[in-house]
Motif scaffolding. Structure first.
Motif, PDB file in Angstrom:
ATOM      1  N   GLY A  19       0.837  -1.181   0.000  1.00 41.47           N
ATOM      2  CA  GLY A  19       0.000   0.000   0.000  1.00 41.47           C
ATOM      3  C   GLY A  19       0.871   1.229   0.000  1.00 41.47           C
ATOM      4  O   GLY A  19       1.983   1.209   0.525  1.00 41.47           O
ATOM      5  N   TRP A  20       0.364   2.301  -0.622  1.00 39.39           N
ATOM      6  CA  TRP A  20       1.134   3.539  -0.594  1.00 39.39           C
ATOM      7  C   TRP A  20       0.224   4.747  -0.593  1.00 39.39           C
ATOM      8  O   TRP A  20      -0.912   4.720  -1.062  1.00 39.39           O
ATOM      9  N   ALA A  21       0.793   5.796  -0.019  1.00 37.38           N
ATOM     10  CA  ALA A  21       0.197   7.120  -0.026  1.00 37.38           C
ATOM     11  C   ALA A  21       1.352   8.078  -0.257  1.00 37.38           C
ATOM     12  O   ALA A  21       2.275   8.138   0.555  1.00 37.38           O
ATOM     13  N   GLY A  22       1.342   8.734  -1.392  1.00 37.09           N
ATOM     14  CA  GLY A  22       2.476   9.590  -1.730  1.00 37.09           C
ATOM     15  C   GLY A  22       3.734   8.743  -1.878  1.00 37.09           C
ATOM     16  O   GLY A  22       3.744   7.763  -2.610  1.00 37.09           O
ATOM     17  N   TYR A  23       4.771   9.105  -1.141  1.00 40.50           N
ATOM     18  CA  TYR A  23       6.038   8.368  -1.210  1.00 40.50           C
ATOM     19  C   TYR A  23       6.188   7.326  -0.108  1.00 40.50           C
ATOM     20  O   TYR A  23       7.224   6.685   0.000  1.00 40.50           O
ATOM     21  N   HIS A  24       5.168   7.143   0.719  1.00 45.85           N
ATOM     22  CA  HIS A  24       5.234   6.216   1.840  1.00 45.85           C
ATOM     23  C   HIS A  24       4.591   4.879   1.469  1.00 45.85           C
ATOM     24  O   HIS A  24       3.529   4.857   0.848  1.00 45.85           O
ATOM     25  N   THR A  25       5.243   3.783   1.852  1.00 39.88           N
ATOM     26  CA  THR A  25       4.712   2.458   1.534  1.00 39.88           C
ATOM     27  C   THR A  25       4.634   1.594   2.782  1.00 39.88           C
ATOM     28  O   THR A  25       5.318   1.839   3.779  1.00 39.88           O
TER      29      THR A  25
END
Length: 134
Positions: A19-25
């Motif tokens: 899963g990711w949001a922006g550059y975070h996984t």
């Protein structure tokens, strides 16, 4: 109104998802040996507990800044009780160990963070979740 969105996709060669949001996984998986899980990441209950505790940790920092105090140390423990078929979260409990740099009582900080914590307030009030085939 503010809206956020995340995406999740399968990780090739596994039955886990990233899963990711922006550059975070983050990796989401089941425990090893459970429904093809390899234990590569967090399961849903763990993610729920992390969301509860993580949001509260962030809100403590926001509130501390607005109150003009600094947190010396912070430890948050979250437990989520699960039961039933299908398995659902039936309750969550959080313990907060917080000390302030100036040695003052952290109770007002904790109280205000509790009042503003988006995740715990959303869960305690109940939110509708829709699921549809895309």
């Amino acid at each position: 109104m503010v809206a956020i969105a995340v995406e999740l996709r399968n990780i090739e060669g596994t039955e886990a998802a990233m899963g990711w949001a922006g550059y975070h996984t983050i990796i989401v998986d089941r425990p090893e040996g459970k429904a093809g899980g390899l234990g590569l990441g967090f399961n849903g209950a763990q993610l729920l507990a992390l969301a509860i505790g993580g949001c509260f940790c962030n809100d403590l920092r926001y509130v501390a800044e607005s109150m003009g105090v600094q947190i010396r140390s912070l430890a948050v423990m979250v437990s989520v009780d699960l039961s039933g078929t299908p398995l659902i979260a039936t309750s969550a409990a959080m313990k907060v160990n917080c000390t302030l740099l100036d040695g003052s009582d952290p109770a007002p900080l904790i109280k205000q963070a509790k009042e503003s914590c988006m995740v715990s307030n959303s869960l305690s009030r109940g939110i509708p979740v829709s699921i549809e085939n895309a």
